[in-house]
Scaffold this motif. Structure first.
Motif, PDB file in Angstrom:
ATOM      1  N   GLU A  36       0.850  -1.189   0.000  1.00  0.00           N
ATOM      2  CA  GLU A  36       0.000   0.000   0.000  1.00  0.00           C
ATOM      3  C   GLU A  36       0.885   1.238   0.000  1.00  0.00           C
ATOM      4  O   GLU A  36       1.818   1.355   0.795  1.00  0.00           O
ATOM      5  CB  GLU A  36      -0.901   0.002   1.229  1.00  0.00           C
ATOM      6  CG  GLU A  36      -1.854   1.168   1.249  1.00  0.00           C
ATOM      7  CD  GLU A  36      -2.801   1.121   2.431  1.00  0.00           C
ATOM      8  OE1 GLU A  36      -3.235   2.199   2.846  1.00  0.00           O
ATOM      9  OE2 GLU A  36      -3.088   0.024   2.936  1.00  0.00           O
ATOM     10  N   ARG A  37       0.604   2.163  -0.918  1.00  0.00           N
ATOM     11  CA  ARG A  37       1.445   3.354  -1.051  1.00  0.00           C
ATOM     12  C   ARG A  37       0.623   4.623  -0.837  1.00  0.00           C
ATOM     13  O   ARG A  37      -0.527   4.698  -1.233  1.00  0.00           O
ATOM     14  CB  ARG A  37       2.068   3.414  -2.436  1.00  0.00           C
ATOM     15  CG  ARG A  37       2.987   2.250  -2.703  1.00  0.00           C
ATOM     16  CD  ARG A  37       3.492   2.236  -4.097  1.00  0.00           C
ATOM     17  NE  ARG A  37       2.367   2.077  -5.017  1.00  0.00           N
ATOM     18  CZ  ARG A  37       2.435   2.315  -6.318  1.00  0.00           C
ATOM     19  NH1 ARG A  37       3.548   2.722  -6.855  1.00  0.00           N
ATOM     20  NH2 ARG A  37       1.392   2.139  -7.081  1.00  0.00           N
ATOM     21  N   THR A  38       1.271   5.605  -0.225  1.00  0.00           N
ATOM     22  CA  THR A  38       0.706   6.930  -0.039  1.00  0.00           C
ATOM     23  C   THR A  38       1.731   7.923  -0.555  1.00  0.00           C
ATOM     24  O   THR A  38       2.931   7.756  -0.346  1.00  0.00           O
ATOM     25  CB  THR A  38       0.436   7.217   1.448  1.00  0.00           C
ATOM     26  OG1 THR A  38      -0.419   6.196   1.958  1.00  0.00           O
ATOM     27  CG2 THR A  38      -0.202   8.572   1.649  1.00  0.00           C
ATOM     28  N   VAL A  39       1.257   8.971  -1.233  1.00  0.00           N
ATOM     29  CA  VAL A  39       2.160   9.992  -1.751  1.00  0.00           C
ATOM     30  C   VAL A  39       1.578  11.364  -1.448  1.00  0.00           C
ATOM     31  O   VAL A  39       0.357  11.534  -1.390  1.00  0.00           O
ATOM     32  CB  VAL A  39       2.405   9.822  -3.268  1.00  0.00           C
ATOM     33  CG1 VAL A  39       1.140  10.053  -4.059  1.00  0.00           C
ATOM     34  CG2 VAL A  39       3.522  10.718  -3.749  1.00  0.00           C
ATOM     35  N   LEU A  40       2.454  12.342  -1.236  1.00  0.00           N
ATOM     36  CA  LEU A  40       2.029  13.698  -0.934  1.00  0.00           C
ATOM     37  C   LEU A  40       2.735  14.673  -1.869  1.00  0.00           C
ATOM     38  O   LEU A  40       3.764  15.237  -1.521  1.00  0.00           O
ATOM     39  CB  LEU A  40       2.341  14.047   0.526  1.00  0.00           C
ATOM     40  CG  LEU A  40       1.939  15.435   0.984  1.00  0.00           C
ATOM     41  CD1 LEU A  40       0.432  15.613   0.905  1.00  0.00           C
ATOM     42  CD2 LEU A  40       2.432  15.674   2.393  1.00  0.00           C
ATOM     43  N   PRO A  41       2.182  14.875  -3.086  1.00  0.00           N
ATOM     44  CA  PRO A  41       2.757  15.915  -3.947  1.00  0.00           C
ATOM     45  C   PRO A  41       2.342  17.282  -3.408  1.00  0.00           C
ATOM     46  O   PRO A  41       1.331  17.398  -2.705  1.00  0.00           O
ATOM     47  CB  PRO A  41       2.136  15.641  -5.321  1.00  0.00           C
ATOM     48  CG  PRO A  41       0.872  14.915  -5.027  1.00  0.00           C
ATOM     49  CD  PRO A  41       1.081  14.176  -3.735  1.00  0.00           C
ATOM     50  N   CYS A  42       3.096  18.287  -3.733  1.00  0.00           N
ATOM     51  CA  CYS A  42       2.795  19.651  -3.298  1.00  0.00           C
ATOM     52  C   CYS A  42       1.427  20.065  -3.830  1.00  0.00           C
ATOM     53  O   CYS A  42       1.120  19.882  -5.012  1.00  0.00           O
ATOM     54  CB  CYS A  42       3.881  20.591  -3.807  1.00  0.00           C
ATOM     55  SG  CYS A  42       3.608  22.317  -3.379  1.00  0.00           S
ATOM     56  N   ALA A  43       0.579  20.620  -2.991  1.00  0.00           N
ATOM     57  CA  ALA A  43      -0.769  21.014  -3.392  1.00  0.00           C
ATOM     58  C   ALA A  43      -0.760  22.036  -4.522  1.00  0.00           C
ATOM     59  O   ALA A  43      -1.684  22.084  -5.334  1.00  0.00           O
ATOM     60  CB  ALA A  43      -1.530  21.566  -2.185  1.00  0.00           C
ATOM     61  N   ALA A  44       0.283  22.851  -4.597  1.00  0.00           N
ATOM     62  CA  ALA A  44       0.362  23.881  -5.637  1.00  0.00           C
ATOM     63  C   ALA A  44       0.899  23.334  -6.961  1.00  0.00           C
ATOM     64  O   ALA A  44       0.858  24.029  -7.974  1.00  0.00           O
ATOM     65  CB  ALA A  44       1.247  25.027  -5.159  1.00  0.00           C
ATOM     66  N   ASP A  45       1.371  22.101  -6.974  1.00  0.00           N
ATOM     67  CA  ASP A  45       1.973  21.523  -8.176  1.00  0.00           C
ATOM     68  C   ASP A  45       0.914  20.752  -8.964  1.00  0.00           C
ATOM     69  O   ASP A  45       0.765  19.544  -8.828  1.00  0.00           O
ATOM     70  CB  ASP A  45       3.135  20.619  -7.793  1.00  0.00           C
ATOM     71  CG  ASP A  45       3.932  20.132  -8.987  1.00  0.00           C
ATOM     72  OD1 ASP A  45       3.458  20.303 -10.129  1.00  0.00           O
ATOM     73  OD2 ASP A  45       5.011  19.572  -8.771  1.00  0.00           O
ATOM     74  N   GLU A  46       0.173  21.464  -9.789  1.00  0.00           N
ATOM     75  CA  GLU A  46      -0.919  20.862 -10.548  1.00  0.00           C
ATOM     76  C   GLU A  46      -0.412  19.788 -11.511  1.00  0.00           C
ATOM     77  O   GLU A  46      -1.060  18.758 -11.686  1.00  0.00           O
ATOM     78  CB  GLU A  46      -1.700  21.931 -11.309  1.00  0.00           C
ATOM     79  CG  GLU A  46      -2.906  21.388 -12.050  1.00  0.00           C
ATOM     80  CD  GLU A  46      -3.922  20.664 -11.171  1.00  0.00           C
ATOM     81  OE1 GLU A  46      -4.506  19.669 -11.639  1.00  0.00           O
ATOM     82  OE2 GLU A  46      -4.120  21.067 -10.018  1.00  0.00           O
ATOM     83  N   TYR A  47       0.739  20.007 -12.132  1.00  0.00           N
ATOM     84  CA  TYR A  47       1.302  19.006 -13.041  1.00  0.00           C
ATOM     85  C   TYR A  47       1.497  17.679 -12.307  1.00  0.00           C
ATOM     86  O   TYR A  47       1.064  16.629 -12.777  1.00  0.00           O
ATOM     87  CB  TYR A  47       2.632  19.484 -13.629  1.00  0.00           C
ATOM     88  CG  TYR A  47       3.296  18.448 -14.504  1.00  0.00           C
ATOM     89  CD1 TYR A  47       2.913  18.279 -15.824  1.00  0.00           C
ATOM     90  CD2 TYR A  47       4.302  17.624 -13.997  1.00  0.00           C
ATOM     91  CE1 TYR A  47       3.510  17.315 -16.623  1.00  0.00           C
ATOM     92  CE2 TYR A  47       4.899  16.660 -14.791  1.00  0.00           C
ATOM     93  CZ  TYR A  47       4.503  16.514 -16.101  1.00  0.00           C
ATOM     94  OH  TYR A  47       5.093  15.553 -16.880  1.00  0.00           O
ATOM     95  N   ALA A  48       2.131  17.725 -11.144  1.00  0.00           N
ATOM     96  CA  ALA A  48       2.393  16.504 -10.376  1.00  0.00           C
ATOM     97  C   ALA A  48       1.090  15.851  -9.942  1.00  0.00           C
ATOM     98  O   ALA A  48       0.946  14.622 -10.021  1.00  0.00           O
ATOM     99  CB  ALA A  48       3.263  16.802  -9.161  1.00  0.00           C
TER     100      ALA A  48
END
Length: 57
Positions: A36-48
């Motif tokens: 099971e994986r969880t990821v936290l991209p930056c909220a401001a990084d729409e591309y990611a």
């Protein structure tokens, strides 16, 4: 021996190198395969956020 059941990833990619997000995704898919994986991209990084949503389906 330890049984690993999950992984969490928080990271930052410089906006000028957004294409590296795909490399991060590929690495995480390989490094944490089968758990099971969880990821936290930056909220401001729409591309990611778009790229991660695409891999979640």
């Amino acid at each position: 021996m330890q049984d690993i059941t999950g992984a969490y990833l928080a990271y930052q990619v410089h906006p000028g190198h957004a294409g590296l997000v795909d490399e991060v995704i590929d690495w995480y898919d390989h490094a944490a395969a089968g758990i099971e994986r969880t990821v936290l991209p930056c909220a401001a990084d729409e591309y990611a956020r778009r790229r991660w949503r695409r891999t979640a389906t």
